[in-house]
Design an enzyme around this catalytic site. Structure first.
Site, PDB file in Angstrom:
ATOM      1  N   HIS A 197       4.603 -10.085   2.517  1.00  0.00           N
ATOM      2  CA  HIS A 197       3.710 -11.099   3.090  1.00  0.00           C
ATOM      3  C   HIS A 197       2.954 -11.910   2.039  1.00  0.00           C
ATOM      4  CE1 HIS A 197      -0.390  -9.130   2.902  1.00  0.00           C
ATOM      5  NE2 HIS A 197       0.344  -8.041   2.763  1.00  0.00           N
ATOM      6  N   SER A 252       0.832  -1.206   0.000  1.00  0.00           N
ATOM      7  CA  SER A 252       0.000   0.000   0.000  1.00  0.00           C
ATOM      8  C   SER A 252       0.865   1.254   0.000  1.00  0.00           C
ATOM      9  CB  SER A 252      -0.919   0.020   1.222  1.00  0.00           C
ATOM     10  OG  SER A 252      -1.751  -1.119   1.212  1.00  0.00           O
ATOM     11  N   CYS A 258     -21.300  -8.350   0.951  1.00  0.00           N
ATOM     12  CA  CYS A 258     -21.404  -8.584   2.383  1.00  0.00           C
ATOM     13  C   CYS A 258     -20.082  -8.996   3.000  1.00  0.00           C
ATOM     14  CB  CYS A 258     -22.492  -9.603   2.684  1.00  0.00           C
ATOM     15  SG  CYS A 258     -24.090  -8.778   2.882  1.00  0.00           S
ATOM     16  N   ASN A 266      -5.254  -9.292  -7.876  1.00  0.00           N
ATOM     17  CA  ASN A 266      -5.365 -10.037  -6.624  1.00  0.00           C
ATOM     18  C   ASN A 266      -6.643 -10.855  -6.512  1.00  0.00           C
ATOM     19  OD1 ASN A 266      -6.003  -7.122  -6.586  1.00  0.00           O
ATOM     20  ND2 ASN A 266      -6.977  -7.604  -4.636  1.00  0.00           N
TER      21      ASN A 266
HETATM   22  C1  LIG Z   1      -2.415  -6.137  -5.778  1.00  0.00           C
HETATM   23  C2  LIG Z   1      -2.172  -5.650  -4.401  1.00  0.00           C
HETATM   24  N1  LIG Z   1      -1.681  -4.415  -4.200  1.00  0.00           N
HETATM   25  C3  LIG Z   1      -1.453  -3.931  -2.959  1.00  0.00           C
HETATM   26  C4  LIG Z   1      -1.692  -4.683  -1.839  1.00  0.00           C
HETATM   27  C5  LIG Z   1      -1.407  -4.085  -0.500  1.00  0.00           C
HETATM   28  O1  LIG Z   1      -0.261  -4.627   0.069  1.00  0.00           O
HETATM   29  P1  LIG Z   1       0.021  -4.501   1.636  1.00  0.00           P
HETATM   30  O2  LIG Z   1      -0.945  -5.380   2.314  1.00  0.00           O
HETATM   31  O3  LIG Z   1       1.433  -4.973   1.803  1.00  0.00           O
HETATM   32  O4  LIG Z   1      -0.129  -3.060   1.987  1.00  0.00           O
HETATM   33  C6  LIG Z   1      -2.223  -5.983  -2.011  1.00  0.00           C
HETATM   34  C7  LIG Z   1      -2.575  -6.862  -0.894  1.00  0.00           C
HETATM   35  O5  LIG Z   1      -2.659  -6.609   0.260  1.00  0.00           O
HETATM   36  C8  LIG Z   1      -2.461  -6.467  -3.309  1.00  0.00           C
HETATM   37  O6  LIG Z   1      -2.959  -7.692  -3.509  1.00  0.00           O
HETATM   38 ZN   LIG Z   2     -26.103  -9.029   4.093  1.00  0.00          ZN
END
Ligand SMILES: Cc1ncc(COP(=O)(O)O)c(C=O)c1O
Ligand SMILES: [Zn+2]
Lengths: 395, 150
Positions: free
Chosen positions: A201, A71, A324, A151
């Site tokens: 992670h 992020s 949800c 993702n």
């Molecule tokens: C495509 C993608 N970008 C960014 C992130 C964010 O990474 P982080 O959790 O290390 O902030 C994730 C998953 O969390 C992700 O799957």
């Molecule tokens: Zn619901």
């Protein structure tokens, strides 16, 4: 049976990374900015990690910045490029409809600051067209940001082509490679990107640590002000144990990549074949150009959260893009972007496997999903309407 | 998962009164597939008493648990009492729902009202619109907020 099938959300740390974490915390407790011996030893370890990761990614160590994860790396790359562009009167930012919120919400914020944001659509296959990117680029464009692999549905984007295109047009290019690094080959020189984000992670490293690659000369401004760490671009005492563990995890993932990919592809084939036998369902995203660990389906007539809860009861940990589960009123923006209508997008299931999953587990997954889908359909008024012809099947 | 109380999980995993009443005296369907939850309620009425109630639900854990709890709360009760059922009462009986899930319990309240309204209309029984404000105006109740983390 206890099956973890949510590796795209996060992974368990591998033993080598765990050991490296503990060892580093015990031995290299110094602050890498300190002049004394303990500090300098920490500084050496830090430089060593940077050099090792640079070799693995195909870039210079000087171009790597340790961050708190995907992020932060996404935020910093996009904000830096946008603000540098604005100084030259370039205020257009191009991205896709299927990006992670780390990218989308950063773009939203910049839009409120006066930037023009263009989110390109993707096809039903979940892949952006390079020609759409080309058509969107104009003289006002500051940045193109396209993720390496998605993702939710695992689709792999044509980032090398987009990188070449951006270079030709003289536009900065950022790629969120959080889901790709450690899972499929990623070489920065081959992609030709200006920025790349990764997160430990997702490849058996620790949470809360990642890397931002910024090409030498690419604009970069700090998000976090303070000390002169990370060439003055990211203040804060480095989390050395996490950085070492990330380095080890990346080396391990890349060394094992060919073998893991073979295992995962085999499991994926089996899982997709098995789930496809359930009536009125569909695979999300391209069948071939996808991450080997990702299997994403929509099942008509049911809702994803109840599916997840019942699978959890059977020891299966998975994920869904239903409204949800996300805590918003709309189902996943990615599923909507590939043309799944709301009714169907609510019934999504994402199973993301790791190399430690087995054939036996996949068979149990298939049986369990079948059972739970049937159970939920039997209490669903939507399913009854479909079966009795009052509603048209979509899948 | 600890998102939900034990009561919610119990009603979710072992829903009471699931199914269809073929010769129902009233049927009500609320929600839509777009928002992710649909509830259908079937009732049998004798001498103003709800002698049987069944439901079908397409929705999340709290939608299914709320439907189940609502049927338990109104079965055997006079219509007038069933009409007084609120989503708050349903949520309380479930030992609470997460704030962003409250709207799922609103559907249970609406489904009960919709089924009773259907019964009144079918039998030309005069009714007070004020008792059905929840289904007649179809206004929005508590909404979701927030985003996913990953
Ligand atoms: C495509 C993608 N970008 C960014 C992130 C964010 O990474 P982080 O959790 O290390 O902030 C994730 C998953 O969390 C992700 O799957
Ligand atoms: Zn619901």
């Amino acid at each position: 049976m206890d099956i973890y099938a949510d590796h795209a959300a996060t992974t368990k740390m591998c033993d080598a990374a765990l050991r490296a974490y503990a060892d580093t915390a015990a031995k290299f407790y110094g602050n890498a900015s300190s002049l004394h011996t303990a500090g300098q030893r920490a500084q050496e370890v830090l430089s060593d990690c940077r050099a090792r990761i640079a070799r693995l990614l195909g870039c210079d160590a000087r171009e790597l910045y340790f961050t708190s994860g995907g992020s932060e790396s996404d935020n910093q790359a996009i904000t830096s490029a946008a603000h540098a562009g604005a100084k030259k009167g370039k205020k257009k930012l191009i991205s896709t409809a299927i990006e992670h919120h780390a990218v989308l919400h950063t773009l939203k914020k910049l839009e409120r600051e006066g930037f023009e944001v263009v989110l390109l659509p993707v096809g039903e296959d979940g892949i952006v067209e390079v020609s759409d990117v080309e058509a969107a680029i104009d003289e006002n464009t500051a940045l193109v940001s396209v993720m390496f692999a998605n993702n939710e549905i695992g689709t792999i984007q044509p980032v090398a082509e987009i990188g070449a295109l951006c270079k030709k047009k003289g536009v900065l290019f950022h790629t969120d490679a959080v889901q790709a690094v450690g899972h499929i080959p990623v070489n920065i020189r081959e992609i030709g990107c200006d920025y790349l984000a990764l997160s430990a992670h997702k490849f058996s490293g620790p949470k809360g640590v990642g890397v931002l690659y910024a090409r030498r000369g690419a604009p970069l401004s700090p998000l976090i002000e303070g000390g002169a760490q990370e060439h003055g671009k990211r203040a804060g005492t480095e989390d050395l144990p996490a950085i070492v563990a990330m380095t080890v995890a990346l080396e391990t993932s890349i060394a094992d990549m060919d073998a893991s990919e073979k295992v995962l592809k085999h499991l994926q084939d089996r899982l997709i074949a098995g789930l496809s036998k359930i009536e009125h369902c569909a695979l999300n995203g391209d069948r071939v150009r996808r991450l080997p660990g990702n299997t994403s389906f929509c099942f008509e007539g049911i809702e994803g959260e109840s599916l997840l809860l019942l699978l959890d009861e059977k020891g299966i940990e998975a994920s869904s893009g239903s409204a949800c589960t996300s805590g918003s009123l709309d189902p996943s923006h990615v599923l909507l972007a590939i043309g799944r209508v709301h009714d169907v997008a609510h019934g999504s299931l994402r199973l993301t496997l790791g190399p430690e999953n087995t054939e036996e587990e996949v068979d149990y997954l298939i049986e369990s999903v079948k059972e739970v889908v049937e159970y939920l359909r039997n209490m669903s008024p939507v399913w009854r309407d479909l079966k009795e012809g009052r509603r048209q099947y979509i899948l | 998962m600890s998102l939900y109380s034990e009561k919610v999980m119990d009603h979710f995993k072992h829903p009471r009164n699931v199914g269809v009443i073929e010769d129902a005296d009233g049927v009500g369907e609320v929600g839509n597939a777009k928002c992710g939850d649909i509830m259908k309620m079937y009732i049998k009425v004798e001498n103003g008493i709800l002698t049987d109630v069944k439901f079908e639900t397409f929705g999340c854990g709290s939608a299914i648990a709320s439907s189940s709890m609502a049927t338990e709360m109104i079965k055997g009760k006079p219509l007038s009492e069933a009409l007084g059922l609120t989503n708050k009462a349903v949520a309380e009986a479930l030992d609470g729902l997460p704030a962003y899930k409250m709207h799922c319990s609103v559907l249970a309240e609406q489904a009960v009202q919709a089924a009773i309204l259907d019964y009144y209309k079918k039998n030309n029984i005069p009714y007070d619109e004020a008792d059905f404000k929840c289904v007649l105006c179809a206004h929005e109740h508590d909404e979701h907020g927030g985003d996913d983390g990953e």
